[in-house]
Enzyme design. Structure first.
Site, mmCIF file in Angstrom:
data_model
loop_
_atom_site.group_PDB
_atom_site.id
_atom_site.type_symbol
_atom_site.label_atom_id
_atom_site.label_comp_id
_atom_site.label_asym_id
_atom_site.label_seq_id
_atom_site.Cartn_x
_atom_site.Cartn_y
_atom_site.Cartn_z
ATOM 1 N N ILE A 17 8.653 -13.687 22.568
ATOM 2 C CA ILE A 17 10.108 -13.586 22.537
ATOM 3 C C ILE A 17 10.688 -13.830 23.924
ATOM 4 C CG2 ILE A 17 12.078 -12.072 22.050
ATOM 5 C CD1 ILE A 17 10.574 -13.021 19.570
ATOM 6 N N GLY A 115 11.163 -3.966 17.630
ATOM 7 C CA GLY A 115 9.997 -3.092 17.683
ATOM 8 C C GLY A 115 10.340 -1.664 18.050
ATOM 9 N N SER A 144 14.691 -6.735 14.079
ATOM 10 C CA SER A 144 13.512 -7.577 13.909
ATOM 11 C C SER A 144 13.845 -8.885 13.197
ATOM 12 C CB SER A 144 12.451 -6.834 13.106
ATOM 13 O OG SER A 144 12.841 -6.747 11.742
ATOM 14 N N CYS A 145 12.877 -9.782 13.203
ATOM 15 C CA CYS A 145 13.053 -11.080 12.553
ATOM 16 C C CYS A 145 13.377 -10.934 11.073
ATOM 17 C CB CYS A 145 11.795 -11.931 12.744
ATOM 18 S SG CYS A 145 10.256 -11.074 12.322
ATOM 19 N N ASN A 146 12.602 -10.115 10.359
ATOM 20 C CA ASN A 146 12.845 -9.951 8.930
ATOM 21 C C ASN A 146 14.190 -9.297 8.653
ATOM 22 O OD1 ASN A 146 10.482 -11.042 7.608
ATOM 23 N ND2 ASN A 146 9.318 -9.365 8.500
ATOM 24 N N ARG A 173 3.601 -12.582 7.910
ATOM 25 C CA ARG A 173 2.498 -13.193 8.650
ATOM 26 C C ARG A 173 1.671 -12.089 9.320
ATOM 27 N NH1 ARG A 173 3.611 -10.503 12.477
ATOM 28 N NH2 ARG A 173 5.037 -10.934 14.185
ATOM 29 N N HIS A 225 7.161 -15.801 8.077
ATOM 30 C CA HIS A 225 7.299 -14.900 6.940
ATOM 31 C C HIS A 225 7.933 -15.643 5.762
ATOM 32 C CE1 HIS A 225 6.411 -11.756 9.777
ATOM 33 N NE2 HIS A 225 7.566 -11.874 10.399
#
Length: 356
Positions: A17, A115, A144-146, A173, A225
């Protein structure tokens, strides 16, 4: 602020990141990358210098080993913070929560990532959903990404007055590609032990009004993902109305399996063909020819690039916290222009035209 009125931004942590955030900051005309702090003396730190960024040691104890590795460092993190208006913490999970104590002592604005827990900052951020509430705050957490993907897609439906409730299954993933030799899973699937999985409650930390439940399973691949969603709509609609709602977000790209974009590796390859840095898919890639509506039920699937999707959100969060742009859509448009966000949709359309 710097003399040229650019926001001086420090990046602490130069992993998957951090390196993308640093490049994105350098691409903005209203920001200046004041430097990058890290603890390593390996090839990653040498890339920092290769790009012309100022490299700092994360602490006094890391300075000598980095210098012994042949690195020229400009100082330590404390000194970098003195020259910065804001710091983006991109260190590994749970490290940032400890660094926050330093940032608060220094009186510097800061951003952490998904995180960390919501309580670390008391605010969780997705630009299209709650930019206004972050303006002039001292800190925020880019989720987060999701979670970012969930908020983007459900917010688009909510803005159109279509969203009643949503239930999603996430195929996650196993690990980041660059460290797949160090961990991950093989020949198995690992379900997240609780329902809802943590992404649902995390989504509600951005928008408490969203009725969302998630389930997740870790799968043995590292590309991205994949989400499957069932949504109850507020009324019976046609598919085109749903697609038009999704099109209101510049950070949702509608792609077509019928154009050969029928798997996550194919979409990553298109990002490479579009010359995206690190093959980055900043958008949520929703398969429009897979999307189906039956009465008031909506079914769709999409891809999330776990290493890229939060990058534009981080840039917008910098502007919100520092108050340099107080209007969310204005910042989003500026970030999109600098990072060429929207190219995925353009590329998909070009592919579609070529196949018809």
């Amino acid at each position: 602020m710097a003399e040229n009125d650019s926001t001086r931004v420090a990046v602490n942590g130069y992993g998957v990141i951090g390196k993308r955030v640093a490049d994105a900051i350098a691409a903005q005309d209203d920001m200046e990358l004041s430097g990058v702090a890290d603890i390593t003396g390996d090839w990653r730190a040498h890339i920092v210098k290769h790009k012309g960024f100022q490299l700092y040691a994360a602490s006094d104890g890391h300075a000598s080993p980095m210098q012994d590795a042949g690195l020229e460092i400009a100082g330590v993190l404390d000194e970098l913070l003195e020259q910065s208006d804001i710091v983006v913490d991109c260190t590994p999970k749970r490290i940032a929560a400890k660094n926050v104590e330093l940032y608060r002592r220094r009186g510097i604005k800061f951003i952490v990532h998904g995180g960390e827990a919501h309580d670390v900052t008391g605010h969780s951020f997705v630009a299209e959903a709650n930019y206004d509430s972050a303006v002039d705050r001292n800190s925020t957490r880019v989720v987060s990404c999701n979670t970012t993907s969930i908020v983007r897609t459900l917010s688009a439906l909510k803005r159109a007055g279509l969203l009643r409730r949503a239930r999603g299954t996430l195929l996650r993933r196993a690990t980041d590609p660059w460290e797949s030799h160090l961990g991950g899973i093989m020949n198995t699937l690992v379900p997240e032990a609780t329902i809802p999985s943590h992404q649902g409650p995390d989504t509600q930390s951005v928008d408490p009004d969203l009725d969302v439940v998630t389930m997740a399973v870790k799968v043995p691949q590292t590309l991205a993902h994949l989400h499957y969603w069932t949504v109850q709509l507020t009324r019976n609609v046609e598919e085109e109305e749903v697609l038009n709602a999704l099109r209101t977000s510049s950070r949702i790209a509608l792609v077509r399996a019928g154009d050969g974009l029928n798997a996550i590796n194919a979409i990553k390859e298109m990002m490479a063909d579009l010359s995206r840095p690190y093959d980055s898919l900043y958008e949520v890639a929703v398969w429009e020819d897979m999307l189906k509506v039956h009465g008031d039920e909506l079914f769709y699937a999409y891809m999330v690039d776990n290493q890229a999707i939060v990058i534009p959100e981080t840039i917008d969060a910098i502007r919100a916290l520092t108050g340099t742009i107080k209007d969310g859509p204005e910042s989003i448009a500026k970030t999109d222009a600098a990072l060429d966000i929207g190219l995925a949709a353009i590329g998909a359309r070009l592919a579609a035209q070529g196949n018809r």
